[in-house]
Every structure is written in structure tokens, then in C-alpha cells.
Enzyme design. Sequence first.
Site: not given
Ligand code: CA
Length: 446
Positions: A273, A215, A145, A376, A217, A256, A159, A260, A150
Site C-alpha cells: 500500500t 485504488e 469502503y 476507493t 484513496e 481477490q 450482482r 475474498y 465504488h
Molecule cells: Ca481499498
Amino acid sequence: MTAPLNDTHDPSLRSWVESAGARGTDFPIQNLPFGVFKGPRSGDQERIGVAIGDQILDLTACIRRQLLAGLPDDLAEACQKRTLNRLMALGPPAWSALRWRISELLRDGESGQAWLRPAAEACLVPMPSVELLLGVAIGDYTDFYASIHHAANVGRMMRPDNPLLPNYKYVPIAYHGRSSSIVVSGTPVRRPSGQTRTEGADAPVVGPTARLDYELEAGFFVGPGNRLGEPVDMARAEDHLFGVCLVNDWSARDIQAWEYQPLGPFLSKSFLTSVSPWIVTMEALAPYRVPPAPRPAGDPPPAPYLDSAENRRAGAIDAALEVALVSARMRQQGLAPIRLSRSNLQHLYWTPAQLLTHHASNGCNLRPGDLLASGTVSGPEKDQRACLLELTWRGTERLELPTGETRAFLEDGDEVILTARCERNGYATIGFGECRATVAGAPSSD
Ligand code: CA
């Protein structure tokens, strides 16, 4: 250490393979990425190859023709396997020796081995005539991450006052992904079904995701592993990295959001993926290494075990990344894909070496062929947001396509195309090829 520059990066090198000198090619002689392919005849076995222009140099054929004679036995043996894992296990001196030899074989002019050209020509296979495969048996897949942009955008949706969690600037965050559902570019992505709960509802419903996302990546392939219980110092981290591919971490945002907490994503990610077939080696990337993006004033410095002078000097990679989309209707109307965003690997808060060193810091053993994805790769600007969740701000700002269609998330028939290029003054421009896939409908229930 990052791989040093050498003659194989010389921008004046030209290959006798004409298409390798074509403007805009991803695969000039300075690149030489590795992959695995099958064909063109049915019954042909999987072979390791190196991309050069629109051709593939078949390494098994090279060995049969004695073109790699003189290289160590274990290296020659690794080149004839059906996956890249054995080659990945050998480490930088072996990779470098092989790259040098391939570069010499394909070179035009005096520094090449012109007398070998007829034999090498016989080892070329046109790329469009073969099937490109997932060339690595991926044991474990970890998705980081590492883009703070991102993480902050996604955090802000949940938040607004406190987007980044307190650990973010200290510890590279990751979850353990699923390796069995990693597929090569071109494999369709089937819209997964799962549990989703609309806001305010008491209970979830089960059905196809309505919020399918991509995403953008990068994936870092582990070379030689480390023994269980033995961490990897920052100074040695890059010796354990073979190369880089493109990764699309398809995500079902509604699944998600419901699943999660508290342990992280699961079925919203594990359905598929996609990775690009060509792996650009760390050595090929040597000219495009740059210092990591400066940490904003007031951010804590990386902990000593995640810091090194070399990492501060050249730990990041300057690779421009792009996402493009073509809808079914655009395709019918003959329209070209439109770019949705562009970003750069330089924007990551953590470098590949830091991801690897952190991963092994508790003694966890990494193995050849393991895949560490960046997460991402969003940049600081709005047009650098590298997934639809961010680009459409959770679906509230729909994108407009040239057909007049709009998108909050992906529709059936949409094709997503990831690309990457490395450019630097005084050096050749190299690319990563493509990672593309089309969204197919949900599997029928009968
Ligand atoms: Ca990812």
C-alpha cells in the site's frame, strides 16, 4: 468539532520562501503539511519537517536555534522525534500552537517575525536534496469502503440486480489491512503472485497477477487514541484526527476474486500500500470543509451515534483527487502522464468523523498513527471511477493510451500518480503532493 478558521488560513499571507508563492505550488504558507525526511548528507538522521514551497523547514534545526522557544516541552520534544507519532498523540491545541508558530516564522511582512528570518532560513532544506520517508509508525491500518459509487459499481459487476448489500447504508464497511507493507511514494510495486482461477476452471493456478490495479484513496491519520472499551462521540471525533494523506491500495483483482469469500480481501491487497509523504493537517483543511453529499431520497438517516449537527454542516472535505498514468513507452517517447480519472472526497457516503466514531463504537482502541483509509473514492460519473476495475469495467472496455497501447489492467513499467488539491474562492489553493509508484515485474523465482 472541525478545526476553526484562523489567521494561518488568511489568503493574503505570503512567505519569504519564494517558491511558496509560485503559481500551482502544493505547499503555500496556508498549507504547512508534516512529513519526515532524511539527508542530504549520508548519516543524517530522520527528522520531522514542514513543506513550504520546494523547501522543508527542519523542526529539529528550528529547536536547536531556539526558534520554537516558548512552546510546551512535550511539544518541542515531539518535534525532534524520528516519526510523527508523538506529535500526533498531543492533540489539536498543541498542533494548533505549533502551526501558528511555524506560520509566523515563515511569514513575510509585519505579522511575521522578520528578525528571525536569517535563523529560519538556516533551517530550510531543499526538498529535492533529501529522501522523503514514511513518517509514521503505523500500528493498525483499516481500509473502509466509504464511496457508495465504488461499492455500487463493484456490486453491479457481481450482482446486476442487487448491487448494494443491505448493510451498506447503515454501517461503514471496512476490512483490517496490513500495516507492515505500507510504503512511501516512490517505492516500486512488485507484481505479486498468487492463486487465481479463470471462470469455468475447476481449480486455481498459481502465478503472477494478470489484473493488477490501483485504488485512489485518502488516508486519515489518528491523533490521540481512545482507551480500550471507551467509544468516541461524533462531537469529539475530529479531535482524534491529525491529518490526511493520499493512499494507493494496490489490488490484484484476479487473486481477490478467488480469495475474498467469506472473510474479505487478504493477499490481493496486503502485498503493498503506497502513501504520500506529506500529511495535510485537519487544521489546514478548515477552509475546504463542506456538508456531506446529500443522501438520496429514501436512504435511511445515519444512526444517532453517527450523526451530529457539526457533521451535517461541515463533515466532508472538498478535495479534488486525480489519477494519472505514464507507461514505459510513453516515458521513452517523452510523453506526459495522462489523467485517467478525477474525483472528490466530497463524494464519500461517510465522513472521516463517522469512520472514526464507528471504528471506536465497539470500544476498539485506536492509537496515534493508526491509518484509516477511505476506500476507493469514485464519484457518480464515469470519468470519476477511481480504479481500473471500474474504469475498464472488469477489463471489458480497454483504455487507450497516446502511444496506441491499451490497458485493461496495469502492465510492468506503468507508473501511477495520485494527486489532490483543495480550492475555494477567497482562500489559498493547497495540495497534497504526490503518491506515485512504478510497477516492477514479478520477483524472479530463482
Ligand atoms: Ca481499498
